[in-house]
Scaffold this motif. Structure first.
Motif, PDB file in Angstrom:
ATOM      1  N   ILE A 155       0.852  -1.197   0.000  1.00  0.00           N
ATOM      2  CA  ILE A 155       0.000   0.000   0.000  1.00  0.00           C
ATOM      3  C   ILE A 155       0.887   1.247   0.000  1.00  0.00           C
ATOM      4  N   SER A 156       1.849   1.268   0.929  1.00  0.00           N
ATOM      5  CA  SER A 156       2.762   2.409   1.059  1.00  0.00           C
ATOM      6  C   SER A 156       3.493   2.687  -0.254  1.00  0.00           C
ATOM      7  N   GLN A 157       3.979   1.616  -0.873  1.00  0.00           N
ATOM      8  CA  GLN A 157       4.745   1.724  -2.116  1.00  0.00           C
ATOM      9  C   GLN A 157       3.898   2.335  -3.226  1.00  0.00           C
ATOM     10  N   ALA A 158       2.645   1.865  -3.344  1.00  0.00           N
ATOM     11  CA  ALA A 158       1.755   2.340  -4.400  1.00  0.00           C
ATOM     12  C   ALA A 158       1.466   3.833  -4.243  1.00  0.00           C
ATOM     13  N   ILE A 159       1.247   4.254  -3.006  1.00  0.00           N
ATOM     14  CA  ILE A 159       0.963   5.672  -2.737  1.00  0.00           C
ATOM     15  C   ILE A 159       2.193   6.522  -3.055  1.00  0.00           C
ATOM     16  N   GLU A 160       3.332   6.094  -2.524  1.00  0.00           N
ATOM     17  CA  GLU A 160       4.577   6.843  -2.730  1.00  0.00           C
ATOM     18  C   GLU A 160       4.933   6.929  -4.220  1.00  0.00           C
ATOM     19  N   ASP A 161       4.795   5.816  -4.927  1.00  0.00           N
ATOM     20  CA  ASP A 161       5.152   5.791  -6.355  1.00  0.00           C
ATOM     21  C   ASP A 161       4.277   6.740  -7.165  1.00  0.00           C
ATOM     22  N   HIS A 162       3.028   6.916  -6.746  1.00  0.00           N
ATOM     23  CA  HIS A 162       2.125   7.796  -7.490  1.00  0.00           C
ATOM     24  C   HIS A 162       2.451   9.278  -7.241  1.00  0.00           C
ATOM     25  N   ILE A 163       2.939   9.586  -6.052  1.00  0.00           N
ATOM     26  CA  ILE A 163       3.177  10.985  -5.669  1.00  0.00           C
ATOM     27  C   ILE A 163       4.576  11.468  -6.073  1.00  0.00           C
ATOM     28  N   THR A 164       5.559  10.568  -5.987  1.00  0.00           N
ATOM     29  CA  THR A 164       6.965  10.935  -6.204  1.00  0.00           C
ATOM     30  C   THR A 164       7.255  11.700  -7.498  1.00  0.00           C
ATOM     31  N   PRO A 165       6.691  11.283  -8.652  1.00  0.00           N
ATOM     32  CA  PRO A 165       7.012  12.016  -9.891  1.00  0.00           C
ATOM     33  C   PRO A 165       6.609  13.495  -9.849  1.00  0.00           C
ATOM     34  N   HIS A 166       5.652  13.827  -8.990  1.00  0.00           N
ATOM     35  CA  HIS A 166       5.164  15.215  -8.928  1.00  0.00           C
ATOM     36  C   HIS A 166       5.985  16.080  -7.965  1.00  0.00           C
ATOM     37  N   GLU A 167       6.914  15.435  -7.248  1.00  0.00           N
ATOM     38  CA  GLU A 167       7.809  16.147  -6.325  1.00  0.00           C
ATOM     39  C   GLU A 167       7.056  16.881  -5.213  1.00  0.00           C
ATOM     40  N   TYR A 168       5.937  16.306  -4.787  1.00  0.00           N
ATOM     41  CA  TYR A 168       5.234  16.825  -3.611  1.00  0.00           C
ATOM     42  C   TYR A 168       5.868  16.225  -2.354  1.00  0.00           C
ATOM     43  N   GLY A 169       5.577  16.825  -1.221  1.00  0.00           N
ATOM     44  CA  GLY A 169       6.082  16.294   0.049  1.00  0.00           C
ATOM     45  C   GLY A 169       5.047  15.390   0.704  1.00  0.00           C
ATOM     46  N   ILE A 170       5.438  14.150   1.002  1.00  0.00           N
ATOM     47  CA  ILE A 170       4.533  13.235   1.708  1.00  0.00           C
ATOM     48  C   ILE A 170       4.794  13.351   3.209  1.00  0.00           C
ATOM     49  N   VAL A 171       3.741  13.715   3.954  1.00  0.00           N
ATOM     50  CA  VAL A 171       3.886  13.812   5.410  1.00  0.00           C
ATOM     51  C   VAL A 171       4.276  12.444   5.958  1.00  0.00           C
ATOM     52  N   ARG A 172       5.302  12.432   6.817  1.00  0.00           N
ATOM     53  CA  ARG A 172       5.823  11.166   7.341  1.00  0.00           C
ATOM     54  C   ARG A 172       5.458  10.927   8.795  1.00  0.00           C
ATOM     55  N   ALA A 173       5.191  12.004   9.517  1.00  0.00           N
ATOM     56  CA  ALA A 173       4.944  11.877  10.960  1.00  0.00           C
ATOM     57  C   ALA A 173       3.539  11.370  11.267  1.00  0.00           C
ATOM     58  N   LEU A 174       2.667  11.363  10.248  1.00  0.00           N
ATOM     59  CA  LEU A 174       1.303  10.877  10.430  1.00  0.00           C
ATOM     60  C   LEU A 174       1.027   9.818   9.370  1.00  0.00           C
ATOM     61  N   VAL A 175       0.315   8.769   9.761  1.00  0.00           N
ATOM     62  CA  VAL A 175       0.121   7.628   8.864  1.00  0.00           C
ATOM     63  C   VAL A 175      -1.315   7.119   8.967  1.00  0.00           C
ATOM     64  N   GLY A 176      -1.721   6.311   7.978  1.00  0.00           N
ATOM     65  CA  GLY A 176      -2.997   5.612   8.078  1.00  0.00           C
ATOM     66  C   GLY A 176      -2.928   4.564   9.174  1.00  0.00           C
ATOM     67  N   HIS A 177      -4.034   3.878   9.391  1.00  0.00           N
ATOM     68  CA  HIS A 177      -4.137   3.056  10.604  1.00  0.00           C
ATOM     69  C   HIS A 177      -5.291   2.066  10.510  1.00  0.00           C
ATOM     70  N   GLY A 178      -5.226   1.052  11.373  1.00  0.00           N
ATOM     71  CA  GLY A 178      -6.383   0.185  11.558  1.00  0.00           C
ATOM     72  C   GLY A 178      -7.518   0.973  12.191  1.00  0.00           C
ATOM     73  N   VAL A 179      -8.742   0.495  11.997  1.00  0.00           N
ATOM     74  CA  VAL A 179      -9.912   1.222  12.518  1.00  0.00           C
ATOM     75  C   VAL A 179     -11.065   0.246  12.710  1.00  0.00           C
ATOM     76  N   GLY A 180     -11.961   0.574  13.635  1.00  0.00           N
ATOM     77  CA  GLY A 180     -13.137  -0.275  13.854  1.00  0.00           C
ATOM     78  C   GLY A 180     -13.520  -0.365  15.311  1.00  0.00           C
ATOM     79  N   HIS A 181     -12.711  -1.085  16.078  1.00  0.00           N
ATOM     80  CA  HIS A 181     -12.965  -1.181  17.521  1.00  0.00           C
ATOM     81  C   HIS A 181     -12.532   0.087  18.236  1.00  0.00           C
ATOM     82  N   GLU A 182     -11.564   0.777  17.653  1.00  0.00           N
ATOM     83  CA  GLU A 182     -11.051   2.038  18.204  1.00  0.00           C
ATOM     84  C   GLU A 182     -10.910   3.032  17.056  1.00  0.00           C
ATOM     85  N   VAL A 183     -10.716   4.304  17.412  1.00  0.00           N
ATOM     86  CA  VAL A 183     -10.495   5.339  16.397  1.00  0.00           C
ATOM     87  C   VAL A 183      -9.182   5.072  15.654  1.00  0.00           C
ATOM     88  N   HIS A 184      -8.154   4.675  16.412  1.00  0.00           N
ATOM     89  CA  HIS A 184      -6.869   4.286  15.801  1.00  0.00           C
ATOM     90  C   HIS A 184      -6.445   2.940  16.369  1.00  0.00           C
TER      91      HIS A 184
END
Length: 261
Positions: A155-184
């Protein structure tokens, strides 16, 4: 289910219902976005839909630690260089040319879902339009690679590969997460590939939130606003944030919180 963060079919059905409600709440708020509206008005609109549908906002009153100040609003509303966690109770008036991120979560039948979009206020510049488009596309690329047998890293690779050619900055200190029983919940779902994160296999019943956060300026660095909540791009650049909650099962992967835009 030996892992706490997998969900049963019954739990996924409840998250599907909660996700549909959440999507309609976000749509109501997005439909109200225009120059001249205060963000606390958007917050009330989203909250009313959740409550009317039998849900409960999951961010309002949320604390990371017991001693923390509880989060004050139903929607995190983040403007321009604010990436995430902007307080939705502010009296700030949206202006023509702003972009506004709306991040919303709810509890429904004991389970929670989470989603976000970033939308223009009136007309915005082409480079910002493109940033939002690429950020949203990268999220969907992540979803396409979220399937049983893959790793979180796919998942991470696919997201990064799509953004990298555009030279945008991907926030690293915050990430996606599991969800359902808890908010994170576990696992962390980064929007970039890093050795810091263990390889986690994707298994039947996993529910995760995929949420790229991307800055136009090319830097990944962030800082916290004076109010202690909003997270800003350190270089002051406009940022985009999109998020869906998905269920990964042996029957395929499903978006439980369809984006309204």
């Amino acid at each position: 289910h030996n892992m706490a963060f997998t969900k049963t079919e019954d739990e996924i059905q409840k998250m599907r219902e909660g996700g549909a409600l959440l999507s309609s709440a976000l749509k109501a708020a997005v439909d109200a976005v225009r120059p001249g509206i205060k963000i606390n008005e958007l917050d009330k609109i989203g909250e009313e839909v959740i409550l009317a549908g039998g849900g409960k906002p999951s961010f309002k009153g949320y604390k990371t630690r017991p001693t923390d100040t509880p989060f004050p609003s139903t929607i995190c509303i983040s403007i321009n260089s604010e990436v995430v966690h902007g307080c939705g109770d502010r009296e700030v008036v949206l202006q023509e040319g702003d972009v506004v991120g709306l991040d919303i979560g709810c509890w429904y039948k004991g389970l929670c879902t989470d989603m976000a979009v970033t939308v223009p206020v009136g007309e915005i510049s082409d480079d910002v339009k493109k940033l939002l488009q690429v950020t949203k596309e990268s999220m969907y690329k992540g979803v396409e690679n979220a399937k049983v047998g893959n790793n979180v890293k796919d998942i991470s690779q696919a997201i990064e590969d799509h953004i990298t050619p555009h030279e945008y900055g991907i926030v690293r200190a915050l990430v996606g997460h599991g969800v359902g029983h808890e908010v994170h919940e576990a696992p962390h779902v980064p929007n970039f590939v890093s050795k810091m994160y263990n390889k986690i296999k994707l298994v039947d019943g996993m529910c995760i939130a995929i949420e790229p956060m991307v800055g136009l300026g090319g830097s990944h660095e962030i800082e916290t606003a004076d109010d202690g909540w909003a997270i800003l791009m350190k270089d002051g650049s406009i940022s985009g944030h999109f998020e869906v909650t998905i269920a990964i099962t042996n029957n395929g992967t499903e978006i439980l919180t369809p984006l309204p835009v």
